[in-house]
Design a protein around this motif. Structure first.
Motif, short mmCIF file in Angstrom:
data_model
loop_
_atom_site.label_atom_id
_atom_site.label_comp_id
_atom_site.label_asym_id
_atom_site.label_seq_id
_atom_site.Cartn_x
_atom_site.Cartn_y
_atom_site.Cartn_z
N LEU A 1 -4.19 -14.77 -10.42
CA LEU A 1 -3.28 -14.05 -9.53
C LEU A 1 -4.07 -13.05 -8.70
N ARG A 2 -3.74 -12.97 -7.43
CA ARG A 2 -4.36 -11.97 -6.54
C ARG A 2 -3.26 -11.21 -5.82
N VAL A 3 -3.48 -9.94 -5.63
CA VAL A 3 -2.60 -9.13 -4.79
C VAL A 3 -3.42 -8.72 -3.57
N LEU A 4 -2.97 -9.13 -2.40
CA LEU A 4 -3.67 -8.79 -1.16
C LEU A 4 -2.88 -7.74 -0.37
N PHE A 5 -3.59 -6.94 0.39
CA PHE A 5 -2.96 -5.88 1.18
C PHE A 5 -3.19 -6.12 2.66
N ASP A 6 -2.31 -5.54 3.47
CA ASP A 6 -2.59 -5.53 4.89
C ASP A 6 -3.82 -4.63 5.12
N ARG A 7 -4.64 -5.03 6.09
CA ARG A 7 -5.89 -4.29 6.35
C ARG A 7 -5.64 -2.80 6.64
N SER A 8 -4.42 -2.47 7.08
CA SER A 8 -4.11 -1.08 7.45
C SER A 8 -3.63 -0.24 6.25
N ALA A 9 -3.51 -0.83 5.06
CA ALA A 9 -2.85 -0.14 3.93
C ALA A 9 -3.48 1.21 3.59
N ASP A 10 -4.84 1.30 3.70
CA ASP A 10 -5.49 2.54 3.29
C ASP A 10 -5.25 3.70 4.25
N ARG A 11 -4.58 3.44 5.39
CA ARG A 11 -4.20 4.55 6.27
C ARG A 11 -2.95 5.25 5.73
N PHE A 12 -2.20 4.52 4.91
CA PHE A 12 -0.90 5.04 4.46
C PHE A 12 -0.92 5.56 3.03
N LEU A 13 -1.85 5.04 2.22
CA LEU A 13 -2.04 5.54 0.85
C LEU A 13 -3.51 5.32 0.48
N ASP A 14 -4.09 6.26 -0.27
CA ASP A 14 -5.47 6.05 -0.73
C ASP A 14 -5.48 5.01 -1.86
N VAL A 15 -6.66 4.54 -2.23
CA VAL A 15 -6.72 3.43 -3.18
C VAL A 15 -6.19 3.81 -4.58
N GLU A 16 -6.39 5.07 -5.00
CA GLU A 16 -5.85 5.49 -6.30
C GLU A 16 -4.32 5.37 -6.28
N SER A 17 -3.72 5.78 -5.15
CA SER A 17 -2.26 5.73 -5.04
C SER A 17 -1.77 4.28 -4.97
N LEU A 18 -2.59 3.40 -4.37
CA LEU A 18 -2.19 1.99 -4.33
C LEU A 18 -2.18 1.40 -5.75
N ILE A 19 -3.15 1.84 -6.57
CA ILE A 19 -3.15 1.38 -7.97
C ILE A 19 -1.89 1.92 -8.68
N PHE A 20 -1.60 3.20 -8.47
CA PHE A 20 -0.42 3.84 -9.05
C PHE A 20 0.84 3.07 -8.62
N LEU A 21 0.87 2.67 -7.36
CA LEU A 21 2.01 1.94 -6.79
C LEU A 21 2.19 0.58 -7.47
N ILE A 22 1.12 -0.20 -7.53
CA ILE A 22 1.25 -1.56 -8.09
C ILE A 22 1.46 -1.51 -9.61
N GLU A 23 0.81 -0.56 -10.27
CA GLU A 23 1.04 -0.38 -11.73
C GLU A 23 2.52 -0.12 -12.00
N GLY A 24 3.10 0.77 -11.21
CA GLY A 24 4.52 1.11 -11.38
C GLY A 24 5.40 -0.10 -11.11
N PHE A 25 5.04 -0.85 -10.07
CA PHE A 25 5.81 -2.05 -9.74
C PHE A 25 5.76 -3.05 -10.90
N VAL A 26 4.58 -3.23 -11.48
CA VAL A 26 4.43 -4.18 -12.59
C VAL A 26 5.31 -3.73 -13.77
N SER A 27 5.33 -2.44 -14.02
CA SER A 27 6.12 -1.92 -15.13
C SER A 27 7.62 -2.15 -14.89
#
Ligand code: SF4
Length: 259
Positions: A221-247
């Motif tokens: 399984l891979r989760v891909l992001f739009d190339r612009s994603a890091d303008r809206f959240l930093d990578v730590e927050s993206l991990i926090f986001l996807i972790e929460g979604f998985v939960s």
């Protein structure tokens, strides 16, 4: 008691015998309610009793208060245009994982849907980051985002792997559950299992899953992001986001299995 006050009561030897590995990490764990007093074998009963009386701090609620303070300084009308949200009166309306949330100028968040401190931290952080620019419709891996390489193994371990296991177990029932989060099944040249999902208005993700064909082959399984994603959240927050979604997804899948 704060972590420093707790630390002063510890042996400060960093012997590594507790699950926290160092005395300062143990002290932080005690104040967060995550470490157990009994894990350290070198405390006398009087200190143990003091530590048992430490009232754990909910760090997410503390963070929510700090972020609310920052959001109160912003002009939500200006922010809304850039982050893909709308205004209703002087409050901001924002869709996250298919659910609409209202954020007042004071940073208070309300919704008819699911709400907890995780979603509050996420929304307030997204607003205060105030990213600008367009979604460019070009998919990249987490490691291709700004500073993504440094956190790529955490993303794989804490986000993609648990998500893959959920897909392995619940593939036959996953479509309607993902649809509740606003995900759309799409055609993709790499696999028949592909979904596009707006986790936040300017953060679409693409979930690609490959089923294992036989016992010698494992799923992926891979989760891909739009190339612009890091303008809206930093990578730590993206991990926090996807972790929460998985939960949350895991809880929905378990619930749908039982009902
Ligand atoms: S077991 Fe006790 S002394 Fe050892 S690292 Fe943990 S808190 Fe410190």
């Amino acid at each position: 008691m704060n972590p420093v006050e707790v630390y002063k009561l510890l042996p400060k030897s960093n012997c590594g015998e507790c699950a926290s590995a160092t005395c300062i990490a143990f002290a932080v764990g005690i104040t967060r309610g995550e470490a157990k007093v009994e894990e350290c074998p070198y405390l006398d009963e009087e200190i143990r009793q003091k530590l048992r009386n430490v009232k754990p701090v909910n760090w997410r609620e503390e963070l929510v208060k700090r972020l609310q303070k920052e959001v109160r300084q912003l002009d939500l009308r200006q922010v809304s245009k850039d982050i893909g949200a709308e205004m209703e009166g002087d409050s901001l309306k924002i869709v996250c994982l298919g659910t609409e949330y209202t954020v007042s100028p004071e940073g208070e968040i309300t919704s008819k849907g699911y709400i907890n401190s995780w979603i509050k931290v996420l929304l307030l952080h997204y607003i205060r980051t105030w990213g600008k620019g367009r979604v460019v419709n070009s998919w990249v891996s987490f490691s291709e985002l700004k500073s993504g390489m440094i956190k790529a193994s955490s993303f794989s371990r804490d986000c993609e792997e648990p998500l893959r296991r959920l897909f392995d177990t619940h593939l036959s029932s996953i479509d309607p559950v993902l649809a509740r989060f606003g995900a759309k099944r799409i055609e993709h040249e790499a696999t028949e299992y592909a979904w596009k999902l707006y986790v936040l208005p300017k953060i679409p993700v693409l979930i690609l899953y490959w089923k294992s064909e036989d016992e010698t082959d494992s799923s992926a399984l891979r989760v891909l992001f739009d190339r612009s994603a890091d303008r809206f959240l930093d990578v730590e927050s993206l991990i926090f986001l996807i972790e929460g979604f998985v939960s949350i997804l895991s809880r929905y899948l378990e619930f749908s299995k039982k009902h």
